[in-house]
Design a protein around this motif. Structure first.
Motif, short mmCIF file in Angstrom:
data_model
loop_
_atom_site.label_atom_id
_atom_site.label_comp_id
_atom_site.label_asym_id
_atom_site.label_seq_id
_atom_site.Cartn_x
_atom_site.Cartn_y
_atom_site.Cartn_z
N GLY A 118 47.73 61.50 34.39
CA GLY A 118 48.72 62.45 34.88
C GLY A 118 48.80 62.50 36.39
N GLY A 119 48.60 61.35 37.05
CA GLY A 119 48.68 61.30 38.50
C GLY A 119 47.42 61.75 39.22
N ARG A 120 46.40 62.14 38.48
CA ARG A 120 45.13 62.59 39.09
C ARG A 120 43.99 61.73 38.58
N LEU A 121 42.94 61.65 39.36
CA LEU A 121 41.75 60.93 38.91
C LEU A 121 40.92 61.87 38.05
N THR A 122 40.44 61.33 36.93
CA THR A 122 39.59 62.08 36.03
C THR A 122 38.34 61.27 35.76
N ILE A 123 37.31 61.96 35.27
CA ILE A 123 36.08 61.29 34.86
C ILE A 123 35.75 61.75 33.45
N ALA A 124 35.29 60.80 32.62
CA ALA A 124 34.90 61.09 31.25
C ALA A 124 33.56 60.45 30.97
N ASP A 125 32.69 61.17 30.30
CA ASP A 125 31.41 60.63 29.84
C ASP A 125 31.69 59.80 28.59
N LEU A 126 31.07 58.64 28.50
CA LEU A 126 31.33 57.73 27.37
C LEU A 126 30.23 57.82 26.32
N GLY A 127 29.77 59.03 26.06
CA GLY A 127 28.74 59.22 25.04
C GLY A 127 27.35 58.85 25.52
N SER A 128 27.09 59.00 26.80
CA SER A 128 25.78 58.65 27.36
C SER A 128 24.71 59.60 26.86
N THR A 129 23.47 59.15 26.90
CA THR A 129 22.35 59.96 26.45
C THR A 129 22.08 61.12 27.41
N ASN A 130 22.08 60.84 28.70
CA ASN A 130 21.70 61.85 29.69
C ASN A 130 22.87 62.60 30.30
N GLY A 131 24.09 62.23 29.96
CA GLY A 131 25.26 62.99 30.38
C GLY A 131 25.75 62.67 31.78
N THR A 132 26.96 63.16 32.05
CA THR A 132 27.61 63.06 33.34
C THR A 132 27.86 64.49 33.81
N PHE A 133 27.58 64.75 35.08
CA PHE A 133 27.69 66.10 35.62
C PHE A 133 28.71 66.15 36.74
N VAL A 134 29.55 67.18 36.74
CA VAL A 134 30.49 67.43 37.83
C VAL A 134 30.17 68.83 38.34
N ASN A 135 29.81 68.90 39.62
CA ASN A 135 29.42 70.17 40.26
C ASN A 135 28.32 70.88 39.48
N GLY A 136 27.35 70.10 39.00
CA GLY A 136 26.18 70.66 38.32
C GLY A 136 26.38 71.00 36.87
N GLU A 137 27.58 70.84 36.34
CA GLU A 137 27.86 71.16 34.94
C GLU A 137 28.05 69.87 34.14
N ARG A 138 27.35 69.79 33.01
CA ARG A 138 27.52 68.61 32.15
C ARG A 138 28.91 68.66 31.53
N ILE A 139 29.64 67.55 31.64
CA ILE A 139 31.01 67.53 31.12
C ILE A 139 31.00 67.06 29.68
N ALA A 140 31.85 67.69 28.87
CA ALA A 140 31.97 67.31 27.46
C ALA A 140 33.33 66.65 27.21
N ALA A 141 34.24 66.83 28.12
CA ALA A 141 35.59 66.27 27.97
C ALA A 141 36.01 65.66 29.30
N GLU A 142 37.10 64.95 29.28
CA GLU A 142 37.63 64.35 30.50
C GLU A 142 37.91 65.46 31.51
N THR A 143 37.44 65.28 32.73
CA THR A 143 37.52 66.32 33.76
C THR A 143 38.20 65.78 35.00
N ALA A 144 39.17 66.54 35.53
CA ALA A 144 39.86 66.14 36.76
C ALA A 144 38.93 66.28 37.95
N LEU A 145 39.06 65.35 38.89
CA LEU A 145 38.24 65.39 40.11
C LEU A 145 39.07 65.95 41.26
N ASP A 146 38.49 66.90 41.97
CA ASP A 146 39.11 67.49 43.15
C ASP A 146 38.30 67.10 44.38
N ASP A 147 38.91 67.20 45.55
CA ASP A 147 38.26 66.87 46.81
C ASP A 147 36.95 67.64 46.93
#
Length: 165
Positions: A118-147
């Motif tokens: 949708g014109g913005r950059l997003t990040i999604a975890d691909l089922g990793s064991t240890n997770g992906t974190f954005v601003n200290g929160e583990r993401i469960a769904a695709e999350t938009a990235l802000d400056d």
């Protein structure tokens, strides 16, 4: 009769012990081999895995590529940058990943995917064991990235900086 039952019980326990040790050894060998995908499942498929979409066309590349600037990492030097100038950027230990975090034991082979949505950059975890974190929160769904958003993958902490207009 009792002696025969005890002998059978001892043999059964011994067989179970050998099976247990064999499973541990097999798991250890798989971990040592590194980033290999299952021979049965396609990459990115399996339990609780986020399916990897087919590659987008080159025209879907962001008009203003940004970057993830490394703040702290066990495998990358501080100040290194992951340039987000493609429609999709795979992050992980897989040799085909655009952002290779080889040597970090807390990173999966196909750990996270940064893409245009949708014109913005997003990040999604691909089922990793240890997770992906954005601003200290583990993401469960695709999350938009802000400056200024901080992304943590394994031992690597990065900050998102959008591109110039």
């Amino acid at each position: 009769m009792v002696d025969q039952a005890l002998l059978l019980l001892r043999i059964a326990v011994l067989v179970l012990l050998y099976l247990f040790v064999w499973r541990i050894a097999r798991t250890a060998v798989r971990d040592v081999r590194g980033a290999q995908e299952s021979m049965i499942l396609r990459p990115g498929q399996g339990f609780d895995a986020v399916p990897v979409p087919p590659p987008a066309s080159a025209s879907a590349a962001p008009a203003r590529p940004g970057r993830l600037l490394v703040l702290e990492s066990d495998v990358l030097p501080p100040g290194a940058a992951v340039v987000l100038d493609q429609s999709e950027v795979l992050i992980g230990r897989d040799p085909h990943a655009q952002a290779l975090l080889e040597g970090d034991g807390f990173v999966s082979a196909r750990h996270a995917l940064v893409r245009v949505r949708g014109g913005r950059l997003t990040i999604a975890d691909l089922g990793s064991t240890n997770g992906t974190f954005v601003n200290g929160e583990r993401i469960a769904a695709e999350t938009a990235l802000d400056d200024g958003d901080e992304v943590a993958i394994g031992s690597t902490r990065m900050v998102y900086e959008p591109g110039d207009a």
